[in-house]
Scaffold this motif. Structure first.
Motif, PDB file in Angstrom:
ATOM      1  N   GLU A  38       0.870  -1.171   0.000  1.00 17.60           N
ATOM      2  CA  GLU A  38       0.000   0.000   0.000  1.00 17.60           C
ATOM      3  C   GLU A  38       0.905   1.217   0.000  1.00 17.60           C
ATOM      4  O   GLU A  38       1.817   1.307   0.832  1.00 17.60           O
ATOM      5  CB  GLU A  38      -0.888  -0.009   1.242  1.00 17.60           C
ATOM      6  CG  GLU A  38      -1.928   1.089   1.243  1.00 17.60           C
ATOM      7  CD  GLU A  38      -2.863   0.945   2.430  1.00 17.60           C
ATOM      8  OE1 GLU A  38      -2.870   1.860   3.266  1.00 17.60           O
ATOM      9  OE2 GLU A  38      -3.555  -0.087   2.508  1.00 17.60           O
ATOM     10  N   ASN A  39       0.676   2.134  -0.917  1.00 19.83           N
ATOM     11  CA  ASN A  39       1.559   3.289  -1.092  1.00 19.83           C
ATOM     12  C   ASN A  39       3.006   2.841  -1.253  1.00 19.83           C
ATOM     13  O   ASN A  39       3.919   3.419  -0.667  1.00 19.83           O
ATOM     14  CB  ASN A  39       1.431   4.280   0.068  1.00 19.83           C
ATOM     15  CG  ASN A  39       0.049   4.870   0.151  1.00 19.83           C
ATOM     16  OD1 ASN A  39      -0.578   5.124  -0.871  1.00 19.83           O
ATOM     17  ND2 ASN A  39      -0.435   5.068   1.356  1.00 19.83           N
ATOM     18  N   CYS A  40       3.198   1.774  -1.997  1.00 20.29           N
ATOM     19  CA  CYS A  40       4.516   1.218  -2.329  1.00 20.29           C
ATOM     20  C   CYS A  40       5.242   0.593  -1.138  1.00 20.29           C
ATOM     21  O   CYS A  40       6.405   0.250  -1.232  1.00 20.29           O
ATOM     22  CB  CYS A  40       5.411   2.272  -2.980  1.00 20.29           C
ATOM     23  SG  CYS A  40       4.679   3.028  -4.437  1.00 20.29           S
ATOM     24  N   ARG A  41       4.578   0.425  -0.018  1.00 23.36           N
ATOM     25  CA  ARG A  41       5.205  -0.186   1.166  1.00 23.36           C
ATOM     26  C   ARG A  41       4.494  -1.498   1.493  1.00 23.36           C
ATOM     27  O   ARG A  41       3.268  -1.557   1.461  1.00 23.36           O
ATOM     28  CB  ARG A  41       5.124   0.747   2.367  1.00 23.36           C
ATOM     29  CG  ARG A  41       5.896   2.026   2.158  1.00 23.36           C
ATOM     30  CD  ARG A  41       5.970   2.803   3.457  1.00 23.36           C
ATOM     31  NE  ARG A  41       6.679   4.047   3.278  1.00 23.36           N
ATOM     32  CZ  ARG A  41       7.995   4.167   3.360  1.00 23.36           C
ATOM     33  NH1 ARG A  41       8.728   3.132   3.628  1.00 23.36           N
ATOM     34  NH2 ARG A  41       8.550   5.336   3.179  1.00 23.36           N
ATOM     35  N   PRO A  42       5.266  -2.543   1.842  1.00 20.82           N
ATOM     36  CA  PRO A  42       4.631  -3.823   2.168  1.00 20.82           C
ATOM     37  C   PRO A  42       3.791  -3.710   3.435  1.00 20.82           C
ATOM     38  O   PRO A  42       4.252  -3.173   4.435  1.00 20.82           O
ATOM     39  CB  PRO A  42       5.812  -4.774   2.369  1.00 20.82           C
ATOM     40  CG  PRO A  42       6.984  -3.895   2.637  1.00 20.82           C
ATOM     41  CD  PRO A  42       6.713  -2.577   1.985  1.00 20.82           C
ATOM     42  N   VAL A  43       2.545  -4.179   3.358  1.00 25.57           N
ATOM     43  CA  VAL A  43       1.670  -4.117   4.525  1.00 25.57           C
ATOM     44  C   VAL A  43       1.247  -5.498   5.006  1.00 25.57           C
ATOM     45  O   VAL A  43       0.948  -5.676   6.181  1.00 25.57           O
ATOM     46  CB  VAL A  43       0.413  -3.246   4.274  1.00 25.57           C
ATOM     47  CG1 VAL A  43       0.791  -1.791   4.137  1.00 25.57           C
ATOM     48  CG2 VAL A  43      -0.364  -3.716   3.073  1.00 25.57           C
ATOM     49  N   SER A  44       1.218  -6.480   4.117  1.00 31.74           N
ATOM     50  CA  SER A  44       0.844  -7.821   4.550  1.00 31.74           C
ATOM     51  C   SER A  44       1.253  -8.836   3.496  1.00 31.74           C
ATOM     52  O   SER A  44       1.638  -8.486   2.386  1.00 31.74           O
ATOM     53  CB  SER A  44      -0.669  -7.913   4.798  1.00 31.74           C
ATOM     54  OG  SER A  44      -1.364  -7.784   3.578  1.00 31.74           O
ATOM     55  N   SER A  45       1.158 -10.083   3.902  1.00 31.28           N
ATOM     56  CA  SER A  45       1.399 -11.168   2.950  1.00 31.28           C
ATOM     57  C   SER A  45       0.409 -12.285   3.245  1.00 31.28           C
ATOM     58  O   SER A  45      -0.084 -12.420   4.364  1.00 31.28           O
ATOM     59  CB  SER A  45       2.838 -11.684   3.055  1.00 31.28           C
ATOM     60  OG  SER A  45       3.072 -12.220   4.332  1.00 31.28           O
ATOM     61  N   THR A  46       0.131 -13.035   2.218  1.00 26.49           N
ATOM     62  CA  THR A  46      -0.781 -14.166   2.336  1.00 26.49           C
ATOM     63  C   THR A  46      -0.138 -15.350   1.637  1.00 26.49           C
ATOM     64  O   THR A  46       0.452 -15.196   0.567  1.00 26.49           O
ATOM     65  CB  THR A  46      -2.137 -13.847   1.658  1.00 26.49           C
ATOM     66  OG1 THR A  46      -2.679 -12.680   2.267  1.00 26.49           O
ATOM     67  CG2 THR A  46      -3.101 -14.990   1.781  1.00 26.49           C
ATOM     68  N   ILE A  47      -0.257 -16.512   2.239  1.00 27.13           N
ATOM     69  CA  ILE A  47       0.263 -17.727   1.635  1.00 27.13           C
ATOM     70  C   ILE A  47      -0.909 -18.663   1.393  1.00 27.13           C
ATOM     71  O   ILE A  47      -1.645 -18.998   2.319  1.00 27.13           O
ATOM     72  CB  ILE A  47       1.326 -18.397   2.527  1.00 27.13           C
ATOM     73  CG1 ILE A  47       2.528 -17.462   2.633  1.00 27.13           C
ATOM     74  CG2 ILE A  47       1.777 -19.721   1.936  1.00 27.13           C
ATOM     75  CD1 ILE A  47       2.947 -17.186   3.998  1.00 27.13           C
ATOM     76  N   ILE A  48      -1.074 -19.037   0.147  1.00 22.71           N
ATOM     77  CA  ILE A  48      -2.157 -19.944  -0.223  1.00 22.71           C
ATOM     78  C   ILE A  48      -1.531 -21.257  -0.666  1.00 22.71           C
ATOM     79  O   ILE A  48      -0.737 -21.286  -1.610  1.00 22.71           O
ATOM     80  CB  ILE A  48      -3.003 -19.350  -1.370  1.00 22.71           C
ATOM     81  CG1 ILE A  48      -3.569 -17.999  -0.947  1.00 22.71           C
ATOM     82  CG2 ILE A  48      -4.106 -20.319  -1.774  1.00 22.71           C
ATOM     83  CD1 ILE A  48      -4.183 -17.196  -2.073  1.00 22.71           C
ATOM     84  N   VAL A  49      -1.878 -22.325   0.045  1.00 25.80           N
ATOM     85  CA  VAL A  49      -1.387 -23.657  -0.291  1.00 25.80           C
ATOM     86  C   VAL A  49      -2.552 -24.425  -0.886  1.00 25.80           C
ATOM     87  O   VAL A  49      -3.672 -24.380  -0.366  1.00 25.80           O
ATOM     88  CB  VAL A  49      -0.821 -24.378   0.957  1.00 25.80           C
ATOM     89  CG1 VAL A  49      -0.384 -25.792   0.627  1.00 25.80           C
ATOM     90  CG2 VAL A  49       0.342 -23.585   1.539  1.00 25.80           C
ATOM     91  N   ASP A  50      -2.291 -25.130  -1.987  1.00 24.45           N
ATOM     92  CA  ASP A  50      -3.322 -25.910  -2.666  1.00 24.45           C
ATOM     93  C   ASP A  50      -4.023 -26.803  -1.652  1.00 24.45           C
ATOM     94  O   ASP A  50      -3.389 -27.567  -0.926  1.00 24.45           O
ATOM     95  CB  ASP A  50      -2.685 -26.749  -3.774  1.00 24.45           C
ATOM     96  CG  ASP A  50      -3.689 -27.506  -4.615  1.00 24.45           C
ATOM     97  OD1 ASP A  50      -4.887 -27.540  -4.265  1.00 24.45           O
ATOM     98  OD2 ASP A  50      -3.274 -28.075  -5.645  1.00 24.45           O
ATOM     99  N   GLU A  51      -5.344 -26.681  -1.595  1.00 23.26           N
ATOM    100  CA  GLU A  51      -6.122 -27.416  -0.588  1.00 23.26           C
ATOM    101  C   GLU A  51      -6.061 -28.931  -0.767  1.00 23.26           C
ATOM    102  O   GLU A  51      -6.402 -29.669   0.148  1.00 23.26           O
ATOM    103  CB  GLU A  51      -7.573 -26.935  -0.596  1.00 23.26           C
ATOM    104  CG  GLU A  51      -8.276 -27.171  -1.909  1.00 23.26           C
ATOM    105  CD  GLU A  51      -9.634 -26.497  -1.979  1.00 23.26           C
ATOM    106  OE1 GLU A  51     -10.508 -27.068  -2.617  1.00 23.26           O
ATOM    107  OE2 GLU A  51      -9.801 -25.414  -1.404  1.00 23.26           O
TER     108      GLU A  51
END
Length: 174
Positions: free
Chosen positions: A35-48
């Motif tokens: 957001e505004n070029c700054r990292p705010v979060s990450s999400t990891i999605i693993v195949d169910e």
């Protein structure tokens, strides 16, 4: 007309059945949100379909806790690989340019007359890397400094400051 509709229906069925498989070709996807070029979060999605996908995802997220996305990424990938995940994709949403590193990096170049007498890389006020002597080439120095900076997770070019040395002492090489 029936043949065209029949072909269309078969094409739609095949397209719809193949498309999700292509989207899920990766065993895991790491998404960095900026957001505004700054990292705010990450999400990891693993195949169910992978056994214990939720546990693997949670462990990978925990491996990156307390770090910016770019700094956490190698740890997240390593965690996924330890859990047997081989096919990993990384996506960045909202990113601008090079990753942020949160440090003030400066290249200080000292001149004696028209020649460089000293070149230094300073990180947050501390000397990190330097060269001195009349044979210092700024471009070569900067290329070498970039490699050293990347090895510690700092990307992009440092700010450059120039200074003129009043007292041009004897030649030295460092």
């Amino acid at each position: 007309m029936k043949t065209i509709l029949y072909s269309f229906a078969i094409g739609m069925f095949v397209g719809l059945s193949v498309a999700p498989q292509q989207l899920m070709a990766n065993e895991a996807t790491i998404i960095g949100v900026y957001e505004n070029c700054r990292p705010v979060s990450s999400t990891i999605i693993v195949d169910e379909q992978i056994e214990q996908a939720d546990r693997i995802s949670a462990q990978a997220e925990a491996a990156g806790t307390g770090r910016s996305f770019e700094q956490a990424l190698p740890r997240i990938i390593a965690s996924l690989e330890r859990s047997g995940i081989k096919d990993i994709s990384v996506q960045r949403q909202g990113r601008c340019g090079e990753p942020e590193h949160g440090k003030f990096v400066e290249a200080v170049v000292g001149y004696c007359g028209e020649q460089i007498s000293r070149a230094e890389i300073v990180i947050d006020g501390d000397l990190f890397f330097s060269r001195s002597g009349t044979k210092v080439d700024f471009e070569t120095f900067l290329d070498e400094a970039r490699i050293k900076l990347r090895s510690i997770g700092i990307f992009g070019d440092p700010r450059v400051s120039l200074s003129s040395n009043v007292d041009c002492g004897p030649d030295s090489s460092n």
